[in-house]
Structures are given as C-alpha cells and as structure tokens.
Design a protein around this motif. Sequence first.
Motif, PDB file in Angstrom:
ATOM      1  N   LEU A 341      -4.416  12.768 -34.706  1.00  0.00           N
ATOM      2  CA  LEU A 341      -4.488  13.561 -33.497  1.00  0.00           C
ATOM      3  C   LEU A 341      -5.177  12.747 -31.978  1.00  0.00           C
ATOM      4  O   LEU A 341      -4.232  14.142 -31.349  1.00  0.00           O
ATOM      5  CB  LEU A 341      -5.388  14.648 -33.717  1.00  0.00           C
ATOM      6  CG  LEU A 341      -5.561  15.453 -35.133  1.00  0.00           C
ATOM      7  CD1 LEU A 341      -6.508  16.686 -35.647  1.00  0.00           C
ATOM      8  CD2 LEU A 341      -3.967  15.975 -35.333  1.00  0.00           C
ATOM      9  N   LEU A 342      -6.052  11.874 -31.880  1.00  0.00           N
ATOM     10  CA  LEU A 342      -6.174  11.263 -30.879  1.00  0.00           C
ATOM     11  C   LEU A 342      -4.703  10.332 -30.560  1.00  0.00           C
ATOM     12  O   LEU A 342      -4.633  10.618 -28.931  1.00  0.00           O
ATOM     13  CB  LEU A 342      -7.430  10.509 -31.265  1.00  0.00           C
ATOM     14  CG  LEU A 342      -8.059   9.295 -30.273  1.00  0.00           C
ATOM     15  CD1 LEU A 342      -7.618  10.138 -28.995  1.00  0.00           C
ATOM     16  CD2 LEU A 342      -8.763   8.525 -30.240  1.00  0.00           C
ATOM     17  N   ALA A 343      -4.204  10.008 -31.682  1.00  0.00           N
ATOM     18  CA  ALA A 343      -2.781   9.008 -30.803  1.00  0.00           C
ATOM     19  C   ALA A 343      -1.737  10.195 -30.439  1.00  0.00           C
ATOM     20  O   ALA A 343      -1.821   9.667 -29.187  1.00  0.00           O
ATOM     21  CB  ALA A 343      -2.422   8.247 -32.223  1.00  0.00           C
ATOM     22  N   GLN A 344      -1.284  10.967 -30.746  1.00  0.00           N
ATOM     23  CA  GLN A 344      -0.707  12.206 -30.375  1.00  0.00           C
ATOM     24  C   GLN A 344      -1.211  12.360 -28.671  1.00  0.00           C
ATOM     25  O   GLN A 344      -0.335  12.398 -28.137  1.00  0.00           O
ATOM     26  CB  GLN A 344      -0.768  13.178 -31.137  1.00  0.00           C
ATOM     27  CG  GLN A 344      -0.222  14.235 -30.688  1.00  0.00           C
ATOM     28  CD  GLN A 344       1.796  13.902 -30.722  1.00  0.00           C
ATOM     29  OE1 GLN A 344       2.073  12.931 -30.789  1.00  0.00           O
ATOM     30  NE2 GLN A 344       2.761  14.469 -30.252  1.00  0.00           N
ATOM     31  N   GLU A 345      -2.810  12.943 -28.874  1.00  0.00           N
ATOM     32  CA  GLU A 345      -3.031  13.286 -27.348  1.00  0.00           C
ATOM     33  C   GLU A 345      -3.303  12.347 -26.701  1.00  0.00           C
ATOM     34  O   GLU A 345      -2.366  13.010 -24.888  1.00  0.00           O
ATOM     35  CB  GLU A 345      -4.648  12.835 -27.357  1.00  0.00           C
ATOM     36  CG  GLU A 345      -5.056  13.929 -26.604  1.00  0.00           C
ATOM     37  CD  GLU A 345      -6.795  14.233 -27.180  1.00  0.00           C
ATOM     38  OE1 GLU A 345      -7.516  13.723 -26.329  1.00  0.00           O
ATOM     39  OE2 GLU A 345      -6.847  15.194 -28.020  1.00  0.00           O
ATOM     40  N   LEU A 346      -3.302  11.014 -26.592  1.00  0.00           N
ATOM     41  CA  LEU A 346      -3.034  10.012 -25.695  1.00  0.00           C
ATOM     42  C   LEU A 346      -1.187   9.899 -24.960  1.00  0.00           C
ATOM     43  O   LEU A 346      -1.191   9.587 -23.959  1.00  0.00           O
ATOM     44  CB  LEU A 346      -3.073   8.617 -26.258  1.00  0.00           C
ATOM     45  CG  LEU A 346      -4.679   8.023 -27.035  1.00  0.00           C
ATOM     46  CD1 LEU A 346      -5.438   6.863 -27.574  1.00  0.00           C
ATOM     47  CD2 LEU A 346      -5.722   8.610 -24.975  1.00  0.00           C
ATOM     48  N   ARG A 347      -0.423   9.810 -26.549  1.00  0.00           N
ATOM     49  CA  ARG A 347       0.924   9.738 -26.179  1.00  0.00           C
ATOM     50  C   ARG A 347       0.940  11.047 -24.901  1.00  0.00           C
ATOM     51  O   ARG A 347       1.984  10.844 -24.141  1.00  0.00           O
ATOM     52  CB  ARG A 347       1.557  10.468 -27.312  1.00  0.00           C
ATOM     53  CG  ARG A 347       1.535   8.409 -28.051  1.00  0.00           C
ATOM     54  CD  ARG A 347       2.334   9.163 -29.286  1.00  0.00           C
ATOM     55  NE  ARG A 347       2.066   7.501 -30.643  1.00  0.00           N
ATOM     56  CZ  ARG A 347       1.821   8.062 -31.699  1.00  0.00           C
ATOM     57  NH1 ARG A 347       1.752   9.390 -32.186  1.00  0.00           N
ATOM     58  NH2 ARG A 347       0.961   6.994 -33.015  1.00  0.00           N
ATOM     59  N   LEU A 348       0.631  11.985 -25.312  1.00  0.00           N
ATOM     60  CA  LEU A 348       1.432  12.985 -24.483  1.00  0.00           C
ATOM     61  C   LEU A 348       0.608  13.052 -23.157  1.00  0.00           C
ATOM     62  O   LEU A 348       1.086  13.694 -22.543  1.00  0.00           O
ATOM     63  CB  LEU A 348       0.364  14.179 -25.025  1.00  0.00           C
ATOM     64  CG  LEU A 348       1.382  14.831 -26.536  1.00  0.00           C
ATOM     65  CD1 LEU A 348       0.560  15.796 -26.469  1.00  0.00           C
ATOM     66  CD2 LEU A 348       2.552  14.999 -25.380  1.00  0.00           C
ATOM     67  N   ALA A 349       0.053  11.921 -23.010  1.00  0.00           N
ATOM     68  CA  ALA A 349      -0.453  11.822 -21.624  1.00  0.00           C
ATOM     69  C   ALA A 349      -0.275  10.780 -20.713  1.00  0.00           C
ATOM     70  O   ALA A 349      -0.427  10.412 -19.885  1.00  0.00           O
ATOM     71  CB  ALA A 349      -2.665  11.382 -22.152  1.00  0.00           C
ATOM     72  N   GLY A 350       0.383  10.041 -21.909  1.00  0.00           N
ATOM     73  CA  GLY A 350       1.601   9.303 -20.831  1.00  0.00           C
ATOM     74  C   GLY A 350       1.494   7.701 -21.523  1.00  0.00           C
ATOM     75  O   GLY A 350       1.995   6.821 -20.895  1.00  0.00           O
ATOM     76  N   LEU A 351       0.117   8.186 -22.329  1.00  0.00           N
ATOM     77  CA  LEU A 351       0.281   6.240 -22.644  1.00  0.00           C
ATOM     78  C   LEU A 351       1.157   6.387 -24.452  1.00  0.00           C
ATOM     79  O   LEU A 351       1.932   6.420 -25.031  1.00  0.00           O
ATOM     80  CB  LEU A 351      -1.110   6.090 -23.221  1.00  0.00           C
ATOM     81  CG  LEU A 351      -2.436   6.289 -22.442  1.00  0.00           C
ATOM     82  CD1 LEU A 351      -3.722   5.804 -23.210  1.00  0.00           C
ATOM     83  CD2 LEU A 351      -2.062   5.111 -21.353  1.00  0.00           C
ATOM     84  N   ALA A 352       1.294   4.873 -24.419  1.00  0.00           N
ATOM     85  CA  ALA A 352       2.401   4.662 -25.805  1.00  0.00           C
ATOM     86  C   ALA A 352       1.410   3.563 -26.690  1.00  0.00           C
ATOM     87  O   ALA A 352       0.718   2.690 -25.914  1.00  0.00           O
ATOM     88  CB  ALA A 352       3.121   3.408 -25.317  1.00  0.00           C
ATOM     89  N   GLY A 353       1.402   3.929 -27.858  1.00  0.00           N
ATOM     90  CA  GLY A 353       0.983   3.439 -28.431  1.00  0.00           C
ATOM     91  C   GLY A 353       1.114   3.869 -30.601  1.00  0.00           C
ATOM     92  O   GLY A 353       1.362   4.780 -30.635  1.00  0.00           O
ATOM     93  N   GLU A 354       0.447   2.918 -31.189  1.00  0.00           N
ATOM     94  CA  GLU A 354       1.395   3.553 -32.590  1.00  0.00           C
ATOM     95  C   GLU A 354      -0.601   4.225 -33.072  1.00  0.00           C
ATOM     96  O   GLU A 354      -1.350   3.165 -33.342  1.00  0.00           O
ATOM     97  CB  GLU A 354       1.185   2.216 -33.417  1.00  0.00           C
ATOM     98  CG  GLU A 354       2.865   2.015 -32.986  1.00  0.00           C
ATOM     99  CD  GLU A 354       4.202   1.206 -34.076  1.00  0.00           C
ATOM    100  OE1 GLU A 354       3.548   1.439 -35.517  1.00  0.00           O
ATOM    101  OE2 GLU A 354       4.009  -0.135 -33.630  1.00  0.00           O
ATOM    102  N   CYS A 355      -0.058   4.572 -34.350  1.00  0.00           N
ATOM    103  CA  CYS A 355      -1.208   4.477 -35.060  1.00  0.00           C
ATOM    104  C   CYS A 355      -1.351   4.370 -36.393  1.00  0.00           C
ATOM    105  O   CYS A 355       0.015   4.980 -36.730  1.00  0.00           O
ATOM    106  CB  CYS A 355      -2.026   6.365 -34.346  1.00  0.00           C
ATOM    107  SG  CYS A 355      -1.991   6.838 -36.191  1.00  0.00           S
ATOM    108  N   SER A 356      -3.033   3.628 -37.068  1.00  0.00           N
ATOM    109  CA  SER A 356      -2.255   3.493 -38.616  1.00  0.00           C
ATOM    110  C   SER A 356      -2.522   5.044 -39.814  1.00  0.00           C
ATOM    111  O   SER A 356      -2.296   5.634 -38.933  1.00  0.00           O
ATOM    112  CB  SER A 356      -3.219   3.001 -39.278  1.00  0.00           C
ATOM    113  OG  SER A 356      -3.477   2.693 -40.262  1.00  0.00           O
ATOM    114  N   LEU A 357      -1.781   4.228 -40.460  1.00  0.00           N
ATOM    115  CA  LEU A 357      -1.108   6.191 -41.178  1.00  0.00           C
ATOM    116  C   LEU A 357      -1.966   5.656 -43.010  1.00  0.00           C
ATOM    117  O   LEU A 357      -1.725   6.636 -42.912  1.00  0.00           O
ATOM    118  CB  LEU A 357       0.100   6.152 -41.520  1.00  0.00           C
ATOM    119  CG  LEU A 357       1.371   6.232 -40.295  1.00  0.00           C
ATOM    120  CD1 LEU A 357       3.145   6.751 -40.643  1.00  0.00           C
ATOM    121  CD2 LEU A 357       0.907   7.713 -39.285  1.00  0.00           C
TER     122      LEU A 357
END
Length: 414
Positions: A341-357
């Motif tokens: 959920l944090l990674a998704q928040e960051l992407r919606l804020a314009g950042l790019a990145g992956e998160c461990s599954l």
Amino acid sequence: MEKIQKIKGFADLLPGESQVYARLESCARHVFARYGYKEARLPILERTELFSRSIGEETDVVQKEMYTFQDRKGRSLTMRPEATAGVVRAYVENGLHVKEELSKLYCAGPMFRYERPQKGRMRQFHQINVEALGSSSPLLDAEMLFMLAHFLGELGIADLNFEINSLGCAQCRPAYLSALNDYFKGFDAGQLCEDCMRRKLTNPLRVLDCKVPGCKELTRCAPVITDYQCPGCREHFDAVTWLLDAGGLAYTLNPRLVRGLDYYSRTTFEVTSGKIGAQSAVAGGGRYDGLVKNLGGPDLPGMGFACGMERLALLLGEVPSPIPDFFLAVLGDKALNAGLLLAQELRLAGLAGECSLAAKSAKSQLRLAGKTGARFCLILGDSEVENDAVVLKDMTSGTQETVSRKSLLEHLRT
Ligand code: HAM
C-alpha cells in the motif's frame, strides 16, 4: 515437449533492446510534431495488388520478397513490405485530399520482406515512415530532408552520408529509359544476370539496382538520368539543392541512385552510415508524384521517407534505463500488505519503484534493490509499521535513517 522456436529472420525485442526502439519512436514523435506531422496507424495486412501495382511488378520486393498468402476466402493478401503503399491507399480511401490541402503523416511499425537475414537485415524489421501528400513544391523536398537530418541529429547519430538524385518525371523518363534500353541491348546472358536479361526489356531502371557484381560493373558506364532531365525537373532539383546548401545540409549528388521501388519520381535520396557493415542504408525515400493517381486517387503529388529502426538501433547502442526512485524491501510477513500500500501511495504521488512481494532476508532484498538501480531502498519491518515509520537507505552514499511516513515523500523528493 519440444521447444518451439521463432521464425528465421524474426527477432524478439526484449527489454533493453525494446527500450532503444521506444526511444527512436519517441524522438520521432517529438521532432515530427514540430513540422506538423501526425501519426497514422494502418493495417499490416493489405491486398497483394496494392503492392504489386505501386512498388512495381519488376522489383525484387514484389518478385521475391513478399509474404503473400490466400485468406480463407481465397483472396491474395500480403504482409506489408513497406508503408508508403498503405498510406497512399488510406489517403485515397478516406478522402484526406478533400479534407486538407496537404496531409502530413507518419507511422512506425513492422514490415516484412523475405530477404536473406544478416546484420541489419531482417525478415521482420521496423520502419519509421513519413509521408506528405498534396504538394509538388521543392520546398517540401528540402523541408523533409531537413526534418530527417533533424531527427537523426536529435538521436545523436553522426557521420551520415546523404546521397540525393532526381529520377525525372513522366515527361523525361521515357527518353532516359530508351537510352538505357539501347545501352543494355548490347549485353547478352553471359554478361547480365538472368533477371537483368528480362529487366532490360521490361524495366531497364531496375538493372541499375541489381546487386549481382557483373551487372553492377556494366552499369558503371550506363547513361545517367541527369543528362535526360526536362527543364521542369532540372528547375525543381536546382531549387531543392539550393535550399539544402543554404540550410547547411551536406549531401552528395549520386546520379546512379535509383532506389528499389518503382514509384519514385524527381527527388530521391538515401542516408548511409559507414559504421554498420554491408547494410548501410539507414533511411531512404523520395517523391512519388504519380502514385496517388496510380492507386485510384486524384492526380496529386507525394513524397516521403522511411528509416530502418534495426539499423538506427545498431548506431544508437544501448539506451540507459530510467532510474527508479525506490525499492521497497519488506521484512516480516506482517509488513507485506503495508508495504504494497505504501508503494502504491508513492507511485500515485509521482515516484517510480518496485516493492517486494515476499518477505525475504534483508541481505537478499538489498541486493534486489541494488539490481533495480533505485536511488533509495525503503525498509519496512513490523516495528516500522507499528511506529508509522520507514527506514530510508540512500543507495549511493550507503547512509540510512529512520523517517516518519509523513515526511517520507519530502525525503524522497529532495
Ligand atoms: P526502402 O529503402 O525499401 O524504402 O526502406 C527504407 C529503409 O528501411 C532502408 O533504408 C533500411 O534502413 C530499412 N530496411 C529495408 N529493408 C530492411 C530489412 N530487410 N531489414 C532491416 N531494415 C530494412 C521504403 O521502404 C520506402 N517505402 C520509403 C519511402 C517512404 N519512400 C517514400 N516514402
């Protein structure tokens, strides 16, 4: 089970390589838009007659290289070997000439020719193709060559040779063809290849394009079109070269440049590079003032060019991947959902990145973070989730600190 392999001369463009193609297309879009060109996306499959009538029955493309088959109703269809014929068909079929005085179109995509594959030559290859329909002005010829040079320059490709020629028009071409006819008449089957023995009668211009060494040798002393040009063609070509000189575009005049397709008239050109081996032409094109009419449209002129993307890719080399802002490492199963959920928040804020599954060891996740090239590794364990915090590791300096979730965005942005 036995593995199924791809077809000879066809390539899988995986990430890394495909990135280069994306860069070529985005650069083309950006440059062509400045000149008022708009994108068209056209069918890959067309009726065979479209190509035989426009490219010419005597060309290698039509005689030997087309992927032609019958559909379920017995109609002959062909995988497009080039884009110009399809663009002109679409121009006529959609009545673009009624809607606008000048249509400026570009398209990019795969073409298919059954050629012998080698470096820079594929059976499925890709072109960036440009066409302008509706103007016979030499200004268009010069502007198009400037645009091509602009595009290649923007890609950072240097040391290219622009070769240009004028192939004459319906008025002056017959006299030239008859001079060629007379010239080739003197040679027999021992001197010209089997194809050229036929071509010298049906379409002697094609002999000039033959790759067989013996035929090539004989064409050295053949008459050149420039000696047969009518005043209109000469004036047109002079105006084009004057503009190229004035605009500082360096080129070589090559009176033997005939191109491999029959539809050309007046200005024709090819751009070659000395750095990619035998298949050195990276772009080619010219005017085709009779083609729209030949394909059932009004008598309107046209002009265009196509760049071979495989060859541009050879010149461009690798394109660096964009650097992601973060990699989110998750320590402990409980933090997995919060991490996603944090990674998704960051992407919606314009950042790019992956998160461990999956919650793997810190060491293996830091290794993964390093592999992605991310600027920061965010580490989220159960205690960080509880405290609304994240560990932020700067992957360049190696320093790390614990920051509140509230201030995380600000940290990542600075
Ligand atoms: P073309 O010279 O046949 O022209 O092809 C244009 C470019 O496509 C070549 O210069 C080359 O870079 C690339 N190309 C051609 N065949 C292959 C292949 N088998 N493998 C890799 N690359 C290849 C045309 O196609 C015209 N329709 C250009 C045009 C547009 N003229 C007017 N408007």
